[in-house]
Design an enzyme around this catalytic site. Sequence first.
Site, short mmCIF file in Angstrom:
data_model
loop_
_atom_site.label_atom_id
_atom_site.label_comp_id
_atom_site.label_asym_id
_atom_site.label_seq_id
_atom_site.Cartn_x
_atom_site.Cartn_y
_atom_site.Cartn_z
N GLY A 1 0.83 -1.20 0.00
CA GLY A 1 0.00 0.00 0.00
C GLY A 1 0.86 1.25 0.00
O GLY A 1 1.99 1.26 -0.50
N GLY A 2 0.33 2.30 0.59
CA GLY A 2 1.04 3.57 0.62
C GLY A 2 2.37 3.49 1.34
O GLY A 2 3.25 4.34 1.15
N GLY B 1 22.98 12.00 -30.50
CA GLY B 1 22.49 12.44 -29.20
C GLY B 1 23.12 11.65 -28.07
O GLY B 1 23.41 12.18 -26.99
N ALA B 2 23.34 10.36 -28.31
CA ALA B 2 23.92 9.53 -27.25
C ALA B 2 25.31 10.02 -26.89
O ALA B 2 25.72 9.98 -25.73
CB ALA B 2 23.96 8.07 -27.69
#
Length: 525
Positions: A180-181, A415-416
Site C-alpha cells: 500500500g502507501g 544524441g547519445a
Amino acid sequence: MAQSKPEAEVGHEALTNKLKTLRGQMKAGGGEKRIEAQHAKGKMTARERIDALLDEGTFQEINGLMVSRHTDFGLDKEKIPGDGIVAGFGKVNGRRVCVYAQDFTIMGGSFGEVAGQKVAHIMDMAMDAGVPVIGLNDGGGARIQEGIFSLYAYGEVFYRNTMASGVIPQISVILGPCAGGAVYSPALTDFIVMTKGISNMFITGPEVIKTVTHEVVDVETLGGAMAHSSTSGVAHFAAENEKEALSAVRDLLGYLPANYKETAPAAEVSDDPWRMDKELDTIVPADPSVGYDMKEVINRICDRNSFMEVMANFAQNCIIGFARLHGQSIGIVAQQPLFMAGAIDIDAADKMARFVRFCDAFNIPLITFSDSPGFLPGVSQEHGGIIRHGAKIVYAFSEASVPKLTVVTRKGYGGAYIVMSSKHIHADMVFAWPGAEIAVMGAEGAVAILYRKELAEKADSGEERKRLVAEFKEKFSNPYIAASAGFVDDVLFPHETRPRLIAALELLRDKQTHTPAKKHGCIPL
Ligand code: HXC
C-alpha cells in the site's frame, strides 16, 4: 524476626524493578511465540537485524518506552513499549548512522502514530547530526485500528524522506511485506535493498488486482525482489537473504559520505595508481558490431575489487555503480555493449539520470564510459516518452557540479554522444580510445541517407556503398576530428586510462562551479 529493609532501599529497588520490567517488555517485543513465528519464516527480529547491521555493541536505542495512546478495537490490550518500531543510532565500520526497524512481532509491524513519531524523530536526528539513515521494513502497512492517525504517521515520514533527500543518504531495506502507501517511504529514499523470496512491495496486492483487472498473479511475481530489481527498477539490490542484504548496506555506506557537505571517506590505497593494464588495448573488438563486456573495462581500470554495481539486473544496456580510483570513491556510469549494443532506452535513461543526481548530491565524482550507437528506435520507446526520459540524462549530467570525466571507448553517435557527459554539456575532461567513432551517426546509416539517390540509381551499388562507407569512416568515424576541435582532451592508449583518470581526479579534487541563482530547476520527470 526478619529485619525489614530501610524505606529508601525499598524505593530504589522498586524503581530499578520498574525500569527492568519495562526494558524486559521492550526487548521482548511481541513475545516468544511471535518471535518463533518470525524465525520460522526465515526472518530475523527487528533487534537481531539491527545487531547484524551495526558494529557490535554500538546500538543506542531511543524512544523504546513509547506506547500507543489508542484504545479502540482492542488496542488497549496491546500496549507494548516501543510499539512496533525499534529506533536509535550506532556505527557501521566506525561511522555514525541512524537506524529504525519495524518489529513484525508487534501487530505485524503495522505503522501507527507512535511509529510515525519515532521514525520522524530519528530522521530529524539523522539530519541534524548529518548522518545516513537506514530503515528496515517488515510490516503490514498502516495500523488499521488507528485509522487516520496511521496515515498522519506515514505522511510525516514521507515529508521527512523528501526533506532529507540530498542532505543525508537514505537507505531502505525491505525484509518482509511492504504494501500500500507504505511503499512510498522506501521509494523516496536513495537505495532499496530487497531479500529474495521473503520481501515484497506493491501498491495493491494480488486479491485487489484480481478483482479490478482480473489478472492472476502471486505475491513474489508481482512485487518480489526480482520483480523490482529487474523489471520495475524500484529496487537497487536483490539479496539472497537478510544477512546478505544487511551486509550490502554496510558495503554501500563505505562509498558514501555522511552528508552532502562531506566527501566520501578514502579507502586505504591497495592498488598501484600507475598500473597500466595492457589487456585493455585489445578488449574492444575490431569489428564494431561485436560487443564486449564494459564491466571488464571498469574492473581493469578501477582499484582492484572496488566496483559495486547498482541495479545490476535492470536496464542492463547500461551500467551504474560505485568504485574507487586511488582509494577515492567514484560513481560509474557506462553503456554495456553486450546488451542492445549499449543503446539508450527509457529504463536506461532513468537508471543513469537518477544515479548521476545521487552522486552529484553527495560529492561523488562521476566517471563515464560511453559506447552507444544512440537512443533505441521504436514506437514503444517514442510513445513511452524516450524524449522526456532521455532528457533526464542531459539534465542530470549538465547540472552535476562534481568532477566529471568521460572515456569514449568506441561509439559516440549523435544524441547519445552528447548526453553521455560530453564536453558540450560541460564534462571536465573527455578522453577517447583510438578506435572511438565520434560522429553524428554510424557510417552505414550516414551513407544510406547522404547517397540515397545515387545508390538507388546504380544497379549494382554494393561496391560503391562499401567505398562510400569506408570514406565516411576515414573522415568522421574516429576520435581525431573531435580531438582536433578540443571536444576530446586526449586520445589515450586504453592502458593509460587508469593513471590519466587518477591524475585528472586529483586536479579536480576541489573543483568549484557556479550555477545561476534559482530556487530549483525543473527536471523533466
Ligand atoms: C493492524 C495488522 C496489520 C495492519 C497485520 N496486522 N497487518 N494489524 N494493522 N495493517 C496484524 C495481524 O492482525 C496479526 O495480528 C499480525 O499483525 C500478524 O499478521 P498475520 O496476518 O498473521 O501475518 P502474515 O500471515 O505473515 O501476513 C502478513 C501480512 C498481512 C501480509 C502483512 O497481515 C496483511 O495482509 N496485512 C494487512 C495489510 C494491509 O492491507 N495493510 C494496510 C495497507 S493500506 P495477530 O494478533 O493475529 O497476530 C496502507 C495505507 C498506507 O498501508 C497509506 C500510507 C499513505
